[in-house]
Design an enzyme around this catalytic site. Structure first.
Site, PDB file in Angstrom:
ATOM      1  N   GLY A  72       0.835  -1.200   0.000  1.00  0.00           N
ATOM      2  CA  GLY A  72       0.000   0.000   0.000  1.00  0.00           C
ATOM      3  C   GLY A  72       0.867   1.246   0.000  1.00  0.00           C
ATOM      4  N   SER A  74       2.570   4.300   1.693  1.00  0.00           N
ATOM      5  CA  SER A  74       3.077   4.331   3.075  1.00  0.00           C
ATOM      6  C   SER A  74       3.082   5.725   3.708  1.00  0.00           C
ATOM      7  CB  SER A  74       4.480   3.731   3.114  1.00  0.00           C
ATOM      8  OG  SER A  74       5.347   4.528   2.333  1.00  0.00           O
ATOM      9  N   TYR A 138      -4.524   8.974   4.758  1.00  0.00           N
ATOM     10  CA  TYR A 138      -3.744   7.763   5.053  1.00  0.00           C
ATOM     11  C   TYR A 138      -4.220   7.135   6.380  1.00  0.00           C
ATOM     12  CZ  TYR A 138       0.451   5.134   6.523  1.00  0.00           C
ATOM     13  OH  TYR A 138       1.322   4.171   6.977  1.00  0.00           O
ATOM     14  N   LYS A 142      -6.181   3.536   7.441  1.00  0.00           N
ATOM     15  CA  LYS A 142      -5.741   2.599   8.496  1.00  0.00           C
ATOM     16  C   LYS A 142      -6.887   2.313   9.471  1.00  0.00           C
ATOM     17  CE  LYS A 142      -1.578   2.137   6.883  1.00  0.00           C
ATOM     18  NZ  LYS A 142      -1.169   0.883   6.214  1.00  0.00           N
ATOM     19  N   SER A 167       7.389   4.228  13.770  1.00  0.00           N
ATOM     20  CA  SER A 167       8.315   4.668  12.712  1.00  0.00           C
ATOM     21  C   SER A 167       9.284   3.523  12.416  1.00  0.00           C
ATOM     22  CB  SER A 167       9.084   5.905  13.168  1.00  0.00           C
ATOM     23  OG  SER A 167       8.178   6.905  13.608  1.00  0.00           O
TER      24      SER A 167
HETATM   25  C1  15L Z   1       3.742   5.661   8.980  1.00  0.00           C
HETATM   26  O1  15L Z   1       2.676   5.051   9.076  1.00  0.00           O
HETATM   27  C2  15L Z   1       4.444   5.776   7.687  1.00  0.00           C
HETATM   28  O2  15L Z   1       4.308   4.635   6.885  1.00  0.00           O
HETATM   29  C3  15L Z   1       5.915   6.115   7.842  1.00  0.00           C
HETATM   30  O3  15L Z   1       6.410   6.562   6.603  1.00  0.00           O
HETATM   31  C4  15L Z   1       6.141   7.150   8.925  1.00  0.00           C
HETATM   32  O4  15L Z   1       5.581   8.380   8.552  1.00  0.00           O
HETATM   33  C5  15L Z   1       5.533   6.670  10.224  1.00  0.00           C
HETATM   34  O5  15L Z   1       4.173   6.385  10.047  1.00  0.00           O
HETATM   35  C6  15L Z   1       5.695   7.643  11.384  1.00  0.00           C
HETATM   36  O6  15L Z   1       4.716   8.020  12.020  1.00  0.00           O
HETATM   37  O7  15L Z   1       6.843   7.986  11.675  1.00  0.00           O
END
Ligand code: 15L
Length: 273
Positions: A72, A74, A138, A142, A167
């Site tokens: 997916g 990200s 995004y 989720k 992260s």
């Molecule tokens: C996520 O869900 C992302 O996929 C990643 O790229 C980061 O942004 C991460 O969260 C985060 O919160 O650091």
């Protein structure tokens, strides 16, 4: 357990870590990505398919013992892009698992499902105290992923474990990530636990390492069998020297989703020209 674990997004960052670590923990891996995996490893099966192609996903899940869904987009993007890849894609993964009789699905949820949740005054934030509060489209995807997982548990009896990943990077690169980092080794440990836990039903757990500065509770993840080994604190001195001590009053440190809750993460800024 018989049958390989189907890993979607196998060519991506986390997929690559899982391909390295899961076989050492006894899992045979079937890799799936929309692009071919370039560094094929012994014992791996390989499929090139789009997760939004339901028929292809039914074929791909045939005979698998579990699916680990990492594919997916990200991060934040446009609504059409997010809703297609991350919502339609998750539906196809779960529906394919159901049709193929795969009993367990591990989903890459994210902290951004609850991004606007504030840091508690003291103590650690439990998953149950962080209901949906997405910070971006995004994050909405989720939330939908977790909701779809819940539906497939209650209606169809699958086991679904949602990992609210922090992260996941080779090492932390910001002072926020001193709290939210999930190391590559701990990513493997968490997914392994999600695959092995006896009858988890529907489960939602944070995905972070055992960071000194973490404020997300790991009790639920540890109850699944997760044994985090890493702590971002070893990077603290170097990061603080560059970025300064974190100001906990700053939303970047005071909300689960950090930067994603700031105005610059408005999806308008992600529209394609
Ligand atoms: C996520 O869900 C992302 O996929 C990643 O790229 C980061 O942004 C991460 O969260 C985060 O919160 O650091």
């Amino acid at each position: 357990m018989s049958g390989p674990v189907l890993v979607t997004g196998a060519a991506g960052r986390i997929g690559t870590w899982l391909r390295g670590g899961l076989p050492e923990r006894g899992w045979a891996v079937r890799c799936l990505d929309v692009v071919p995996v370039t560094d094929v490893r012994p014992g791996e099966e390989h499929l090139v398919a789009d997760i939004t192609d339901l028929a292809a996903m039914v074929d791909a899940t045939e005979g698998a013992s579990a699916v680990v869904h990492m594919a997916g987009i990200s991060g934040e993007s446009t609504w059409p892009a997010i809703s297609h890849a991350n919502i339609e894609g998750t539906y196809c993964v779960l529906e394919a698992a159901r049709r193929s009789g795969v009993p367990r699905v591990v989903l890459a949820s994210s902290n951004h499902a609850t991004g606007y949740t504030p840091r508690p005054d003291g103590g650690l934030l439990r998953e149950v105290d962080a209901p949906p509060r997405p910070d971006t489209y995004y994050g909405v995807a989720k939330v939908t992923m977790e909701a779809l997982g819940s539906l497939y548990v209650d209606r169809y009896g699958l086991d679904v474990v949602c990992l609210r990943i922090g992260s996941a990077f080779p090492e932390p690169t910001s002072t926020r990530q001193l709290s939210t980092w999930l190391s590559p080794a701990d990513t493997v440990s968490l997914v392994d636990a999600a695959l092995k836990a006896p009858s988890p039903g529907f489960s939602v757990v944070w995905g972070v390492s055992n960071n000194t500065r973490r404020w997300w509770d790991l009790t639920a993840a540890q109850a699944l069998g997760y044994e985090p080994a890493d702590d971002a604190e070893v990077y603290a001195e170097a990061l603080i020297e560059v970025h300064g001590e974190p100001d906990l009053g700053d939303p970047v440190h005071g909300r689960v989703g950090g930067e994603y809750t700031l105005p610059e993460f408005d999806a308008e800024n992600f529209e394609k020209p």
